[in-house]
Each structure stands twice: as C-alpha cells, then as structure tokens.
Design an enzyme around this catalytic site. Structure first.
Site, PDB file in Angstrom:
ATOM      1  N   SER A   1      -9.693   1.484   2.789  1.00 12.70           N
ATOM      2  CA  SER A   1      -8.822   2.278   1.942  1.00 12.70           C
ATOM      3  C   SER A   1      -7.746   1.476   1.207  1.00 12.70           C
ATOM      4  O   SER A   1      -7.155   1.995   0.268  1.00 12.70           O
ATOM      5  CB  SER A   1      -8.134   3.347   2.792  1.00 12.70           C
ATOM      6  OG  SER A   1      -7.283   2.758   3.750  1.00 12.70           O
TER       7      SER A   1
ATOM      8  N   LYS B   1       0.843  -1.194   0.000  1.00 21.07           N
ATOM      9  CA  LYS B   1       0.000   0.000   0.000  1.00 21.07           C
ATOM     10  C   LYS B   1       0.879   1.245   0.000  1.00 21.07           C
ATOM     11  O   LYS B   1       1.943   1.260   0.635  1.00 21.07           O
ATOM     12  CB  LYS B   1      -0.897  -0.036   1.249  1.00 21.07           C
ATOM     13  CG  LYS B   1      -2.003   0.999   1.286  1.00 21.07           C
ATOM     14  CD  LYS B   1      -2.891   0.789   2.524  1.00 21.07           C
ATOM     15  CE  LYS B   1      -4.013   1.793   2.637  1.00 21.07           C
ATOM     16  NZ  LYS B   1      -4.870   1.529   3.823  1.00 21.07           N
TER      17      LYS B   1
ATOM     18  N   SER C   1      -9.872  -0.972   6.922  1.00 19.35           N
ATOM     19  CA  SER C   1      -9.270  -0.719   5.611  1.00 19.35           C
ATOM     20  C   SER C   1      -8.551  -1.905   4.989  1.00 19.35           C
ATOM     21  O   SER C   1      -8.203  -1.860   3.813  1.00 19.35           O
ATOM     22  CB  SER C   1      -8.306   0.463   5.690  1.00 19.35           C
ATOM     23  OG  SER C   1      -9.035   1.656   5.693  1.00 19.35           O
TER      24      SER C   1
END
Ligand SMILES: [Zn+2]
Lengths: 99, 505, 493
Positions: free
Chosen positions: B155, B80, B179
């Site tokens: 996310s 990420k 997330s």
C-alpha cells in the site's frame, strides 16, 4: 464450509460493522467473502492442538506509565475535527441513556 | 533533471553540510520536479510546501550559526499519508478522513524532523493501507515510474513511486503484510520493515495493530540505515515499542559479514515462481556464494505455497494474515463513525445507527468495507474459534518456523514478490488474486521479524525485481549489512527508471 | 389446583463498577476529574483519534490488585487486555478496552456484616479493569451532546457470585464494598459523582410440589444509588413472582434466558429495555496495543503488605484490645481514619475508654452536624490523647472536655492551652471544693435530707446535688471529689 455467504448473514455482519449495504453489495460481498473464507478454510487442515495462540508479534509485559497528569487538549482543539458540535459537546442525533 | 535529484540522501546531506548546496536549494529542486512529474506519477496526496520551506530555511539558518542540524539535515523526505502530522491533512487516502487534521505528529515523523529532515508531503496509498497496488485510493491510483501503465505496488505505492521517480530523496512507509517491501520491489528501490516494536507506531493510523510497522523506503541501503538510525528506538507513547538500545546501523555497514549463513526457504522457491524472478534470485545467491557466504536450504513449512489444480496459489500464511489483519482492522476502523471527526453523512439520519451506517458506507471504499466485513465475521459469535483463534495458533506455528530457521542462519533469502509490477486494473476484480501479491512478505509480519527488499535486477520488460532478506528479531543490522554486501558486489544499486513518458509495450 | 406449599428463594448476584481515584485516566494522562467543563480533560487517546495508542496507568493496576487482595482473590500471574466492541457515541473508539477471559483478580470473597449482627460470606467471581465511557448529555430535546471527560477513566468491575438472597443482603454487600474501596483509598466511592454503579442479576428459584421453577435472570442496568439498588431488587422479586404465578411453565429461565431491564427512579419500578438484535455480539479479542500484565510473587507480596488491616479484622481487634462493645467497634470502623485516630491516640498513652467516649460522644455529634466523617474534623491524635489523659487525671470534667473539643474543632490548639484560656481546669484546692459543696447543701435542704434518709428518691437527689455543685463552681469542681465530699457529708446520721 459453504462457498457463498447468505444475504441474511451478510446483512447481519453489515449491521454489526455499521455499514449500510444495498442489495447489490450484499450479493457481491456474499460471493467475495465466501471465496475468501473458503480460501482461509485451508487452515483447518493444520493440527493446532496444544498450540498457544499468538496475539502479539513480540511478547512483552508490564509496560506501565506513571499516574502523572500530562497535556490535554482544549475543548476547541478536541472538537476541531468534529462534523457537528453543540457548544462544547460533540453533537449526535437523539440517543437514550449512556452506554 | 537537476543533478541534486540524483544524489542519495546521504550524499545530499553531505553536500549540504559541505556547503556545496543548501537545504532550500535541494528542496526547491524537488518541489520543481514534483510540479513537473507528479501529474503523471500521482505519488502525492498533498505537498506541504510552506512547512517544507520553513523547515529547510531553519536547517540552513542552523548551519549558518554553526549548529549541527542533525543526521538527516536538509533531506527532503516524503511520508505516507497514514502518518499523522499537525500540519497538512492525514487522510489515509480515504474519503473518510478527507479533512482530518491531527493535533499530534507521529513519533517517527517527529524524529526525522528533529534530525533535520524536510517533510515534502503526504504520499498516496491504498485506502487505510489495505491493498497491494495503490489503486484503492480515494485520490486515484499512483503510477509506477518504470512503466506508467503499471502499478507501483502497495500500500505504500505513493512513497515508492516518489522515491523511484526522484520526487523525494527518501520516504517513510508502513508495512502490515508487505506494504513497504512489495512496492519497493516493484519500483526498484530499498524498503525495510523493521522488527515489530523497533519503531514506534504512535501516530501511524492503525490497520493491523499487531503487524504494522513504519519503515524507510530509500534509493540505497546506506540511506535506509541512516533513516533507521533516526526512527528506531523506544517510545513511551507506544506500549508495544521495545526498550532496547539501538545500534548505529551505519557504523559497520560496509564491512562484509564473514561466513554469512544464508537460508533459502525451499517453500518460497517453488516452480510456481515467475522464472525471471527465480533466475534473479539464483544469481543473487551466486553473488553471495562468491563472497564466501554459506548457503543452505531451510524450511518454513507453515509459510508453504501450494499450487491448486487450476494453478491458483495458496498459503497458510496468507490465510492466517487475512484473518488476523482484518479482525484487528474491523476493530481499529470502528472509530470512523462521523461523530468525533471524519466523514459524516449529509443524508438525514433518523437515529444514531443510521448516522453510523451511512457515514461509513459513504466514507469507506470497497476494499476497506470488504476487510471490515471479513474481520467482523471472523470475530463474530460462532465463528471466533474456527477462524480467529485458529489463525492465532497458526501464527504461532509460522513464528516457530522462523525461530528454528534462525538457529542455523543469519538471514533468509527469497523473492519479495511472485511477479514484477502488474498492470493497472489487472487484479482489481479479484480480491484474492490481489492478496497473493504479498505471498512472500506476509509471514514476516506474522512472525514480527525484520526484512528488507532490495533490487536484484530487471526483467526482460525492464521492470525491477526485488529480493527479500529476512533477519531474526532485532537483527536489522545483519539484514542491512547483508543487503549492502550484495549492493556492493553486484553493482545493482540505485536503479534509475527510464525518463517518464515511456510506456513499455 | 390444590393449595401446595410453595417455597421461594431469591438469587441475587451483583456487578459493581467502581471508578478508581487515580490522578489520570486509564490509558492516557488526561486528568481523572469530575465536574470540569465538557471536553476539557480529553486528548487524542481518549477521543479515539486515528493512530494514537493506549498506555496503561500503573496506579490503576495497583489499586485493582489491592482491591483483589482485600477481597481474598487470587491475583493470577498473567492477565491481559481485550477489546469489547459496540457502537455508542460516548465510546469514541467504538470498542472498550476491558478484560475478558483473564482478569487481574479472580475467585475471592467478602464477609458482609448484616444488620442483625451476623455476617455472610459473598463469593467474588472476578474483578477486572476497564475504561469508562464518556457521557451523553440529553439537555437538548432535539439531539444528544457527548462529553468525553469521563471517557477512559479507570473502572474496576467486581462481579459477585449469586450468593445474596434478599434485597438487604445485596445492599449490605454494596455498602461493604463502598467501605472497602474507601478504606483502601482506591476510590472516593461517591454515589453522586457516579463513582459506584450497580448491576444486580436477579431471579427466583421456586419450589412447589417437588418441582423447582427458575424464573428468567434479569439484569438491571446502571443503578447509581443504594436506594435504587434496594428498590430494583425488591421490585424485581415481586414482579417475577407475580409473573411466575400467571404462567409457571412459560416464565422460565430455560424459555426466556437472560433479560436486561432498566430502573425508573420516579416510579420505583424496573422497566423493560428494548434491545438491538446484535447487542450481545461484543466480539471480544485480545487488545494488540497493550502488553499483558504479569504479577510475580514480589509484586503480590508488596500489594499484600500495602493493604494493612481491613475493617472486620480491626473490629475484632478493637473488641478484644480495648473492650469495645460491638456497636462501638462498628462505629470505629466506618472508615479507616476513625480507627486510626483511636489507635494513634492510645499509642500516645491515652486510655482507650476515654478516647472512645470522646470520639463517639461530642466528636461524633460534631461530625454529624458538619456532615463529615470523624477523621475529617481536624482533631489530631495528639490533641485527642492529651485531652483524654487530662480527663483521666481528673483535671477536667466531662462538660469541660466537650467544650474543649468544640474549641479544638473551631480554632485548633492544645487542650491544655484551651482549658487555661477558657478557665476550665478543675479546682485542685480541696477547701474551695468543700465550700461549693457546703453551699449546695445549704441551698437545697430537702434533697439533702432525702439523701441522708436513703429513701427511694435518694439516688436522684444525690445526682441533683452533684449538678448544683458543678453549677456553683462554674464546671471547675472535679466530679470525683464532689461525689466523695457529698457522700461523706450526707452519710452521717
Ligand atoms: Zn486523554
């Protein structure tokens, strides 16, 4: 509490948070923050007398490091991402004094 | 599709160590797949080709000279974009950090590299991890491989999309309110949020510091355990990381837990729940019953979900979370001011305040601004007690509920999300509506306990449905074994999305 | 308005910021060092880069607890960290890690010696640990430069109660604090290097006609010298009184609250500081990245044991144990090393009086010349005690002793060797001494006669003759023997 946050309050918060807001944003944020705050107001319904606040997910203590020097950056490494520099200083518009 | 792409991470690792293939060959297969498919999925912000090739070659060289290249040797992993790396950029999918190059690497990333993983690139996310759809990204939204008109969740949506779409073998995400788990559920993969403090946060760009954890996003439970074996553990650079031994999560993974005690939080199985998800969860419970698990109802009263008169959902946990997380975020994101790094306004700034306010106004997207404003408000003079302090107390009540439940249960079982993947733009107009996407995951972060999301089936629209298994503090081992029990018994494992290009109705 | 009796009481409290002399910074392992090239003692943590985390310096915590213990504070079992938010370019995270409601030390006091010999007890409200900010450099007229070498240096903020009533008391408190932190070895407390900064809170309680008027409390920010501290308090008292006289009702604490002012070093006055409306909303909240500090009894005990004897206790002991005068005792506690030298030398058998005389005599003068402390002259306790014993035994006279001290400071060496080398040992042969005495009497008949007659100049003449004998002997005549011989030779009618 009221549903909408007044433009004055939104502007004040914008100043505290250092975010420039135009009138349209002030209006929109006033509405959205008002909605969210109304939503979170439901917490007031819970009795929390005598409940200790919980700021950490796992409560530990005394995590200390030895006072032994480690690796620092060079000035060039430190300033590599700086949007503006003056020799080996970060450069900003004129300010007065220290914090 | 190259057959190498179909292997799980552990299978690929074994193939490499047997000499059936090489790290380089595997990497090239993934790079090719990315070049073909990522235009549609937009899972990556940046593919780090050169460094990945160097690392793959290094792994192959080590194998040649007979050195053991590590637990994750040759596995292409996506990370990420809020995990700092000294190579490539760490942007948090924000204009604010569009050109930021960190002079340090996140501990979790350093550990997977040390274990031989090949870092493919940085995946797309909601800006600064604020969102549940990956639509709040300065790089544009990512897409759900199951249905290109739908969101991958967020996310960590880029990581989830990449894993589900075979654009990486495994991924790292971060989870502040769901997330990792929510996008894992929406993309039909496995995602684990570890116990707070189990994985070092050093080098993870902070959103809600007391809630953030890094975790694996993988195709199956065994891969998840393997990545956990590498990233878990104490780090002196993170004072909140816990100095406790890390078990071998793979060791007993396939041994069923005898008499597993499963708690069903009655608050999470209300009528408000999507009926298909309700059914999927009930089926999962039946699977566990058939395996001899002891299932009973438990109560998490402070995580209760209420339906309002108009059918709108609300929850103490969501309310608590949006105060705690945004308060911390307002402070964590104060550092982005255009002075030491990051975006700086090009407009003439009369003074330093102008410089700050304009740089921040230009660098941050709407959702980030909204949360900074909210967090600033709840901490500001006159509101602190009513909002922030109150939320910290409610947080304690929420955690106490979990403590109590784990006195009689090994794990808690519930849905991961209230609905399968939603349409792009469906919830962007109403922030509150979006916040409710995390209604089942948020209290886990507040309590600091570990939880996994695994796929439990597909909806009638062929969209994945996720189930969440929550464990007590440090019981990732129990969570993983329980998840593996289900995977094995149900056969629901490694769901493969239809070939790209298909658009459900 | 008729003339009424007016009583004015100054109320002064003091915040003192002390930079701790740790090797590394508070929350990262960059060097805590003054004077290095800009932005070289910096790392991702103290630049406040994204994703990095603070880890607290154990030494800084220990030093703070030591100060707290020495200030007779309670060291609470639980203290925590908080973030204090404000935007400034020298504060890279735009929040400062500090301690808000639960500091490391609270509720203590410091007994402060005043110039008239008395002392006053000043209560200490709290002492908490925080990180220092960097430095804004204003050399360029067009913009400001930021150097983060100081950012993150451990800073102990000590807050007194408003117990001081004169500029002199504020100054004495500040000086005593400087001595204390140096004594404990927790700070160099060097004013030029900014190791100590002061922020006094000042107002007046004015009683007139049975009414008490309180002037607005003024906090003068960022004073970095004792002179500025004394000047700022002095000026504030005058300024506030003058302003109150103009408007006794309006110029009041109730109406105006607290104000910040700055100090103008050139003009020696405090000046108005413009403030931003939101400046005071610091939005303190618990620092999520740092676990709490828990101090248990064992830790408290080890802190207590590590403190040792504090200045005022040592002064009392010196007065009792070595019969020092209060001025002498005060001189002996200027810093810890000085008194340690006295203690160590006497422990080796040297007579305290001799040691004190040497220290406050030639050594003190030498230290003044060098601009250093007595303890830094390089004279060891062993050297000092040997010298004192030689003097006591009459093997040297005072002049020779001073010469040996100078020689030891310059070149080292033992007093006995030096005395031998420089031929300073006293003559122990009585015949030789008698010969020098006879020579002196013969060469100076008039003074000799004055001594014999015992007239009013006899005492002075005797001293003169002693000096002559010393001169003739080249300083080798033992003074006691000389005096004895002179007395016996000149007493006979
Ligand atoms: Zn540093």
């Amino acid at each position: 509490m009221s549903n909408k946050i007044t433009p004055e309050v939104v502007r004040h918060i914008g100043k505290l948070a250092r975010i420039e807001l135009d009138d349209q944003q002030v209006e929109m944020l006033g509405r959205q923050l008002g909605d969210i705050l109304r939503y979170v107001d439901k917490l007031q319904a819970l009795n929390t007398d005598g409940v200790a606040p919980m700021a950490h997910a796992v409560e530990i203590h005394n995590v200390l490091a030895d006072d032994a020097p480690g690796q620092s950056l060079t000035a060039d490494e430190a300033l590599a991402n700086a949007p503006a520099r003056d020799n080996d200083f970060f450069m900003v518009p004129k300010v007065l004094g220290d914090s | 599709m190259n057959n190498l792409l179909k292997l799980s991470a552990l299978e690929l690792k074994n193939a490499i160590s047997r000499g059936d293939t090489t790290a380089t060959e595997a990497l090239e297969a993934y790079l090719h797949e990315i070049s073909v498919q990522d235009g549609a999925l937009r899972a990556y912000n940046e593919v780090l080709v050169d460094e990945a090739r160097d690392q793959a070659r290094r792994i192959d060289d080590m194998r040649k000279i007979g050195e053991s290249p590590g637990l994750l040797a040759g596995i292409p992993i996506a990370i990420k974009n809020n995990l700092c790396t000294t190579w490539g950029r760490t942007t948090c999918s924000s204009k604010m950090l569009a050109n930021f190059r960190a002079p340090y690497t996140a501990t979790a990333v350093a550990r997977i590299r040390q274990a031989g993983a090949v870092v493919l690139g940085k995946t797309n996310m909601d800006e600064f991890a604020m969102g549940s759809s990956t639509e709040n990204s300065a790089h544009g939204a990512s897409v759900n491989p199951w249905d290109l008109s739908r969101v991958p969740g967020g996310s960590s949506g880029g990581s989830a999309s990449a894993v589900a779409g075979s654009l990486c073998s495994a991924a790292l995400g971060s989870d502040t309110g769901g997330s990792i788990r929510q996008p894992a559920a929406l993309c039909g993969i496995v995602g684990l949020k570890p116990t707070y403090g189990r994985v070092s946060r050093y080098g993870l760009v902070a959103y809600g510091s007391s809630l953030d954890q890094i975790g694996p996003m993988t195709r199956d439970v065994a891969d998840c355990a393997a990545v956990m074996n590498v990233i878990a553990g104490h780090d002196p650079a993170d004072a909140t990381s816990l100095d406790r031994p890390v078990p071998d999560y793979l060791a007993n993974l396939d041994e069923p837990i005898k008499g597993l005690r499963i708690g069903l939080p009655r608050e999470f199985l209300s009528d408000a729940l999507d009926p298909e998800i309700h059914r999927a969860i009930e089926n999962a419970v039946e699977v566990y019953r058939s395996l001899g698990a002891e299932v009973k109802e438990v109560s998490l009263p402070h995580s209760r979900i209420d339906s309002g008169a108009g059918g709108e959902l609300s929850s103490f946990a969501v309310a608590c979370y949006y105060i705690v997380a945004t308060a911390e975020a307002s402070s964590n994101l104060a550092r982005y001011d255009g002075v030491h790094y990051g975006h700086r306004t090009e407009r003439d700034a009369a003074d330093i305040i102008d410089l700050y306010s304009r740089s921040r106004a230009e660098g941050f997207g709407d959702e980030v601004k909204r949360r900074i404003m909210l967090g600033t408000y709840v901490l500001s003079s006159g509101y602190y007690d009513a909002y922030y302090l109150k939320a910290l107390k409610v947080r304690r009540l929420i955690k106490n509920d979990f403590d109590e439940a784990f006195e009689t249960c090994d794990i808690l079982l519930c849905p991961t999300t209230p609905s399968p993947a939603f349409k792009m733009n469906e919830k962007t107009a109403d922030p509150l509506e979006m916040y409710l996407a995390d209604i089942y995951t948020i209290s886990v972060n507040l309590a600091g306990v570990p939880a996994i999301s695994i796929p439990v089936g597909l909806s009638s629209r062929n969209l994945p449905i996720g189930m969440q298994l929550i464990g007590g503090v440090f019981r990732e081992d129990v969570v993983l074994r329980a998840a593996r029990m289900f995977e094995k018994a149900s056969g629901i494992c490694r769901l493969t999305p239809p070939p790209l290009g298909r658009d459900a109705e | 308005m008729s003339e009424q009796a007016t009583e004015v009481l100054a109320i002064v409290g003091l915040e003192i910021h002390v930079e701790l002399a740790t090797e590394t910074k508070m929350f990262c392992r960059c060097r805590n060092r003054f004077g290095d090239p800009p932005n070289t003692n910096v790392c991702p943590v103290c630049i406040g880069m994204p994703g990095v985390l603070p880890v607290m310096n154990s030494k800084a915590v220990e030093y703070s607890l030591k100060v707290g213990q020495a200030l007779n504070c309670e060291l609470p079992s639980y203290s925590k960290w908080d973030r204090k938010s404000y935007y400034y370019p020298d504060l890279p995270k735009n929040y400062q890690i500090s301690q808000y409601d639960l500091p490391l030390c609270k509720d203590g006091y410091l007994d402060v010696p005043l110039p008239d010999g008395s002392s006053k007890r000043i209560r200490v409200l709290r002492a908490h640990l925080e990180e220092d900010a960097g430095k804004n450099i204003h050399d360029n007229p067009a913009h400001t430069g930021v150097d983060l070498n100081r950012a993150g240096v451990p800073l102990l903020e000590i807050v007194s109660q408003p117990d001081m009533n004169t500029p002199q008391e504020a100054l004495s408190f500040a000086r005593e604090m400087q001595r204390l932190v140096r004594w404990l070895g927790v700070s160099e407390a060097n004013m030029q290097m900014g190791h100590m900064r002061f922020e006094p809170n000042i107002n007046l309680h004015i009683t007139r006609g049975g009414t008490v008027y309180k002037t607005p409390i003024v906090e003068v920010k960022n004073l970095n010298s004792f002179k500025a501290l004394e000047g700022a308090v002095t000026h504030e008292l005058k300024r506030q009184y003058a302003q109150w006289l103009e408007d006794p009702e309006g110029f009041s604490l109730d109406r105006k609250g607290k104000q910040n002012r700055g100090w103008d070093d050139q003009r020696n006055i405090t000046v108005f500081q413009r403030e931003k409306e939101e400046a005071h909303d610091y939005r303190y909240f618990p620092e999520p990245d740092l676990p709490a500090v828990v101090v248990d009894d064992a830790w408290r005990e080890s802190i207590r044991a590590s403190i040792g004897e504090l200045p005022l206790a040592r002064r009392e002991r010196f007065i009792k144990q070595h019969q020092l005068g209060s001025k002498e005792a005060e001189a002996m506690i200027q810093d810890a090393d000085t008194g340690n030298l006295l203690d160590d030398a006497t422990a080796m058998g040297a007579p305290p009086r001799r040691v004190v005389n040497l220290m406050l005599g030639r050594m003190s003068a030498a230290a003044n010349e060098k601009g250093c402390a007595l303890g830094q002259l390089g004279v060891s306790a062993a050297q000092l005690s040997q010298l004192a014993i030689m003097l006591e035994e009459g093997k040297l006279n005072a002049t020779a002793g001073d010469k040996i001290i100078d020689h030891m400071i310059a070149n080292g060496g033992s007093p006995l060797e030096i005395a031998g080398k420089l031929n300073l040992l006293a003559e122990s042969n009585t015949a030789a001494v008698e010969q020098w005495v006879d020579q002196a009497i013969a060469a100076n008949p008039d003074p000799a006669q004055q001594v014999r007659s015992g007239d009013k100049k006899a005492k002075q003449a005797f001293g003169f003759l002693v000096g002559q004998v010393m001169r003739i002997s080249g300083g080798k005549a033992p003074p006691s023997a000389v005096k004895e011989l002179l007395e016996s030779k000149l007493s006979a009618k």
